[in-house]
Enzyme design. Structure first.
Site, PDB file in Angstrom:
ATOM      1  N   GLU A 197      21.242 -20.306   0.153  1.00 29.79           N
ATOM      2  CA  GLU A 197      20.534 -18.912  -0.630  1.00 29.79           C
ATOM      3  C   GLU A 197      20.789 -17.675  -0.796  1.00 29.79           C
ATOM      4  O   GLU A 197      20.438 -16.867  -1.614  1.00 29.79           O
ATOM      5  CB  GLU A 197      19.408 -19.202  -1.211  1.00 29.79           C
ATOM      6  N   THR A 249      22.575 -26.526  -1.895  1.00 26.25           N
ATOM      7  CA  THR A 249      22.387 -26.774  -0.948  1.00 26.25           C
ATOM      8  C   THR A 249      22.518 -28.238  -0.533  1.00 26.25           C
ATOM      9  O   THR A 249      22.123 -29.244  -1.248  1.00 26.25           O
ATOM     10  CB  THR A 249      21.072 -26.649  -0.371  1.00 26.25           C
ATOM     11  N   TRP A 270       3.275 -23.718  18.890  1.00 29.36           N
ATOM     12  CA  TRP A 270       4.177 -23.864  18.380  1.00 29.36           C
ATOM     13  C   TRP A 270       4.774 -23.717  19.575  1.00 29.36           C
ATOM     14  O   TRP A 270       5.574 -22.570  20.619  1.00 29.36           O
ATOM     15  CB  TRP A 270       4.661 -22.559  17.387  1.00 29.36           C
TER      16      TRP A 270
HETATM   17  P1  ADP Z   1      22.057 -26.293   4.307  1.00 28.99           P
HETATM   18  O1  ADP Z   1      23.024 -26.360   2.210  1.00 28.99           O
HETATM   19  O2  ADP Z   1      22.583 -26.927   5.002  1.00 28.99           O
HETATM   20  O3  ADP Z   1      20.665 -25.343   4.164  1.00 28.99           O
HETATM   21  P2  ADP Z   1      22.969 -23.757   4.962  1.00 28.99           P
HETATM   22  O4  ADP Z   1      23.622 -23.382   5.037  1.00 28.99           O
HETATM   23  O5  ADP Z   1      22.218 -22.843   3.463  1.00 28.99           O
HETATM   24  O6  ADP Z   1      23.036 -24.748   5.073  1.00 28.99           O
HETATM   25  O7  ADP Z   1      21.472 -23.483   6.494  1.00 28.99           O
HETATM   26  C1  ADP Z   1      20.778 -22.295   6.011  1.00 28.99           C
HETATM   27  C2  ADP Z   1      20.320 -22.665   7.292  1.00 28.99           C
HETATM   28  O8  ADP Z   1      20.845 -22.804   8.821  1.00 28.99           O
HETATM   29  C3  ADP Z   1      19.149 -21.731   7.437  1.00 28.99           C
HETATM   30  O9  ADP Z   1      17.790 -21.127   6.810  1.00 28.99           O
HETATM   31  C4  ADP Z   1      18.977 -21.617   9.351  1.00 28.99           C
HETATM   32  O10 ADP Z   1      17.902 -22.589   9.608  1.00 28.99           O
HETATM   33  C5  ADP Z   1      20.146 -22.375   9.684  1.00 28.99           C
HETATM   34  N1  ADP Z   1      20.793 -21.169  10.793  1.00 28.99           N
HETATM   35  C6  ADP Z   1      22.156 -20.752   9.988  1.00 28.99           C
HETATM   36  N2  ADP Z   1      22.176 -20.056  10.799  1.00 28.99           N
HETATM   37  C7  ADP Z   1      21.722 -20.102  11.925  1.00 28.99           C
HETATM   38  C8  ADP Z   1      21.781 -19.125  12.791  1.00 28.99           C
HETATM   39  N3  ADP Z   1      22.831 -18.030  13.354  1.00 28.99           N
HETATM   40  N4  ADP Z   1      21.648 -19.793  14.279  1.00 28.99           N
HETATM   41  C9  ADP Z   1      19.978 -20.921  13.927  1.00 28.99           C
HETATM   42  N5  ADP Z   1      20.592 -21.502  12.703  1.00 28.99           N
HETATM   43  C10 ADP Z   1      20.900 -20.977  11.705  1.00 28.99           C
END
Ligand code: ADP
Length: 547
Positions: free
Chosen positions: A331, A186, A444
């Protein structure tokens, strides 16, 4: 009593064997770092992958050992995907957009044995080579004619020489499907990066599910161009899906600007593409300003961050390209939900359908999800109540690589760190990352809704909404905006744009115009940096309309 069926483990090598035997003539086209376009078939690829597997074995790479890559989307990277995992070793895709210190930290943590890299990344390799502790060899993914000389990294190996030195006679080993296949970290915006260690079984199940018609909807008729990098959660699984369904694959290499992508879409007859919203902004701007269209592209998968409805409308209404909004995480291998409509939505108006498409979608079979409150109790699926999204499934991590202690799961569920609603039809909508939520007077406010409204304004190029400290309400929404070039827009005009579009108390308190919004290594807005820079903006300008 057991069933009487063949006991075949789910192994990644079987995807390649299938593509070679049953889609042998299908093409893989790559724009190469060397500047030209390379073209070959799955049959050619199979031969080279087995040569590469022999080369890895000859260098002493054993099952379970980590082989790292720093590379763009291209056929050599694809070959590594299959040669490394197919041999039983673990493919570790490093993200070249990270700071060199982070790359060193991650490579050491993963205990990488050998690193394959594209020519572009020689400066990065020179910066890290003497600092990494376990990497014994660096291989340049090019041919002899393009081999660079480097005084800082002696004994660079040449990829094509490695392949040429070996025969294509290689039997894919058969082993336990639970064995590790690949490793992805990540991006670590909070704390150190954490490794998600996928298995052959989890990858194969993810591939089956993600290819389904109500998920990414891929078939042998498709020409797939993954813009999402192969160093970011395995390009959302597309290199595996393409082999499973026998689709033509087109790789853009390092050229991800609007013109390069559009030229490649048109030249290769691309039907489906995938990437984060920021990439598509460049593409849409290029297509709009040059009065172009898409002759063959009919679907684009958008995820990684919320896809603004204004972008969906542009793709669907102006260019007849259907947007598949998807949500996932490193994950989760990564696909969790995809927003494909149900039969009951077919009679809705275009505006009503767009409202549903703005949601992140419904769970792909294999992923179960629920939302919980701060006390852990499950919340209703009414489309209104927001809580932390929890998931479980066969391609969700159970622990991080070398994870310590009890691990991340809560009663068998993985807490995503995303705040969302789920409606009665099962459509999930992210309102925020839990760390980005705006808590105003104890309530929120979801920043994604506020960003989507700003992005619908014709003068806005990009918008991010952050929680700014506030003397009375603790936090209030603050909009950070990049204007489109040549466009005029004032704070008051943009604030007025919210009238009637959102509950009044959700309206941002103020707007800060900036030249650029910082993006992280996976194309997401770095809200922590924006909070550092502008978090006290409302304390200084306490003229809040809600004060
Ligand atoms: P990083 O390595 O930056 O965590 P990830 O691809 O694992 O990269 O990131 C996952 C996060 O990206 C999710 O938990 C969510 O917050 C955000 N995310 C992924 N897809 C979407 C989406 N379609 N809309 C909003 N947020 C998203």
């Amino acid at each position: 009593m057991n069933g009487l069926m063949m006991d075949q483990p789910l192994l990644i090598s079987s995807l390649l064997t299938h593509a070679e035997r049953h889609h042998g003539e299908q093409q893989i086209v790559s724009r190469r770092v060397e500047g030209d376009v390379h073209r070959y078939t799955y049959r050619d690829m199979g031969q080279r992958v087995r040569r590469l597997a022999n080369a890895l074995a000859a260098r002493g790479i054993e099952q379970g050992e980590r082989v790292a890559t720093l590379a763009w989307n291209g056929y050599r990277h694809m070959e590594l995907y299959y040669a490394v995992s197919g041999s039983g070793a673990v493919l570790h895709t490093l993200n070249p957009r990270l700071h060199p210190d982070q790359v060193v930290w991650i490579a050491d943590h993963a205990e990488d044995e050998i690193l394959f890299f594209d020519l572009t990344f020689l400066p990065l390799i020179e910066a890290i080579a003497s600092r990494v502790s376990t990497i014994k060899a660096f291989v340049v993914m090019t041919d002899r004619a393009h081999m660079p000389a480097s005084s800082k990294v002696p004994n660079l190996l040449c990829y094509e020489d490695l392949i040429d030195d070996h025969t294509p006679d290689f039997e894919w080993p058969v082993f336990d499907e639970k064995a590790a296949s690949s490793l992805c970290y990540t991006s670590g915006t909070t704390g150190n990066p954490k490794g998600a260690l996928y298995s052959h079984r989890s990858t194969m199940l993810h591939t089956y599910a993600a290819a389904l018609p109500d998920a990414l909807n891929c078939s042998a008729k498709d020409v797939i161009l993954p813009v999402v990098p192969m160093f970011h959660v395995n390009a959302w699984g597309l290199p595996y899906i393409a082999c499973m369904v026998g689709a033509k694959l087109v790789f853009p290499g390092p050229w991800l600007d609007g013109k390069s992508l559009h030229d490649l879409f048109e030249a290769e007859g691309v039907t489906v593409s995938a990437g984060v919203p920021t990439v598509w902004q460049g593409l849409l701007a290029h297509v709009e300003s040059n009065d172009l269209h898409f002759s063959t592209m009919r679907r684009t998968i958008i995820g990684g961050s919320a896809c603004p409805p204004a972008m969906m409308r542009a793709f669907q209404e102006r260019y007849d390209v259907q947007v598949l909004h998807a949500w996932g995480m490193t994950e989760l291998s990564p696909v969790g939900t995809v927003c494909t409509l149900k039969p009951c939505h077919q009679t809705l108006s275009a505006a009503e359908r767009l409202a549903i498409q703005s949601k992140q979608g419904r769970s792909v079979f294999g992923i179960d999800m629920k939302i919980v409150g701060e006390d852990g109790a499950e919340l209703p699926h009414d489309g209104k109540t927001a809580g932390e999204l929890m998931v479980r499934g066969a391609w969700v991590i159970s622990n991080y690589f070398k994870g310590e202690g009890a691990g991340p799961l809560v009663n068998g569920w993985f807490p995503t760190g995303d705040v969302s609603t789920i409606d009665a039809d099962g459509f999930m909508q992210i309102t925020d990352r839990s760390k980005d939520v705006i808590k105003s007077g104890g309530e929120w406010i979801g920043s994604i809704d506020l960003e989507n409204i700003a992005m619908a304004h014709p003068a806005v190029e990009m918008a991010a909404c952050i929680a700014a400290r506030h003397p009375k309400w603790d936090e209030r929404p603050l909009l950070i905006v990049v204007k489109k070039s040549g466009q005029e827009l004032t704070r008051d005009e943009l604030i007025k744009f919210y009238d009637g579009r959102i509950a009044k108390w959700w309206t941002p308190d103020d707007v800060v115009f900036v030249d650029r919004i910082p993006l992280g290594a996976t194309g997401k807005v770095q809200k922590n940096l924006l909070r550092d820079a502008h978090g006290d903006h409302l304390m200084a300008n306490s003229g809040s309309r809600f004060a």
